[in-house]
Design a protein around this motif. Sequence first.
Motif, short mmCIF file in Angstrom:
data_model
loop_
_atom_site.label_atom_id
_atom_site.label_comp_id
_atom_site.label_asym_id
_atom_site.label_seq_id
_atom_site.Cartn_x
_atom_site.Cartn_y
_atom_site.Cartn_z
N VAL A 23 4.47 -3.13 0.99
CA VAL A 23 2.91 -2.47 0.76
C VAL A 23 2.05 -3.05 1.32
CG1 VAL A 23 1.55 -1.75 -1.24
CG2 VAL A 23 3.95 -1.99 -1.63
N LYS A 24 0.80 -2.13 2.06
CA LYS A 24 -0.27 -2.37 2.35
C LYS A 24 -1.10 -1.45 2.25
CE LYS A 24 -0.15 -1.57 7.36
NZ LYS A 24 -0.21 -2.04 8.82
N LYS A 25 -2.32 -1.34 2.23
CA LYS A 25 -3.33 -0.05 2.12
C LYS A 25 -2.80 1.00 2.91
CE LYS A 25 -8.15 1.18 1.76
NZ LYS A 25 -9.49 0.69 1.80
N GLY A 26 -2.32 2.27 2.39
CA GLY A 26 -1.96 3.38 3.06
C GLY A 26 -0.63 3.37 3.49
N GLU A 27 0.13 2.40 3.03
CA GLU A 27 1.67 2.38 3.33
C GLU A 27 2.64 1.51 2.42
OE1 GLU A 27 3.95 0.02 7.03
OE2 GLU A 27 2.32 1.70 7.57
N GLU A 85 -1.10 -8.27 5.50
CA GLU A 85 -2.38 -7.88 4.48
C GLU A 85 -2.09 -8.15 3.15
OE1 GLU A 85 -2.49 -5.26 8.12
OE2 GLU A 85 -0.72 -5.90 6.59
N THR A 86 -0.91 -7.91 2.66
CA THR A 86 -0.37 -8.33 1.39
C THR A 86 0.77 -8.92 1.27
OG1 THR A 86 0.62 -6.01 1.44
CG2 THR A 86 -1.50 -6.22 0.47
N ILE A 87 0.79 -10.22 1.38
CA ILE A 87 1.70 -10.92 1.59
C ILE A 87 2.81 -11.23 0.31
CG2 ILE A 87 2.51 -13.61 2.07
CD1 ILE A 87 0.17 -14.17 3.49
N ASN A 88 4.01 -10.79 0.59
CA ASN A 88 4.96 -10.70 -0.78
C ASN A 88 6.31 -11.25 -0.12
OD1 ASN A 88 6.38 -10.11 -3.16
ND2 ASN A 88 5.74 -8.07 -3.01
#
Length: 236
Positions: free
Chosen positions: A11-15, A41-44
């Motif tokens: 997941v990241k902004k818009g996706e 952008e969103t490390i997971n």
Amino acid sequence: MIIDMLAHIGVKKGEDYKVESLFEIMNASGVDKCMICSQLETINNEYIHECCVKYPDKTIGFAVINPWDVDGEEQLERCFREYGFYGLKLNAIRFGYSADRHSVMDSYFELCRKYHKCVVVHGQSDMFSIPDKWAEMAKSFPDVPVVLFHIGVPLMYERACELARDTPNFYLSTAGAYVPVIKMAYEIAGPEKILFSSDAPFGDEIQEMSKIRHICSNPEHLAMMLGGNAQKMLRL
């Protein structure tokens, strides 16, 4: 075996790009296994681990770490020791550090050396991550393979090719590179220094493979670049 050395999922902004969507691309292109890492952008890293546990025959997990994190080293060691990841993905531009800043980078490279892992890096012609800076890290840690995505485009591809030729543990990966640049890499650094990658879902696996096949008709060399080199580096 065809191995794609770069795909970002999660997941990241818009996706919200699920690993199952990646498999649809792989099935269409004929890719057998794909390196997967988290969106920057969103490390997971936990999601990457879940994907690798669920689909071990198709995925090759890599850690993404923000080197500025106070517990970054602990995060990376967990990814290696508990998750069994194959390497570390770094992007100096995204997280704002110079690739050759030893005070920040050395501890992560030390962990890669300790666990016998490779480092794969964003390497275009951005000031913080020009090929010379990543090659400096490779030379400082000669037993850690360093793979440069994008071959230094748009302005430093010739230098990237020279560095790969002259630095034993410094490699080039094709995602987003122009056909003439991949041809130059093949001629200067040699097929043993080139690894196929697509940067899926942003890059197209079929198109990226077509670039390599366009510049080389030697079956042995194609097998090396499309998967053999990655297989050897990752000890698959």
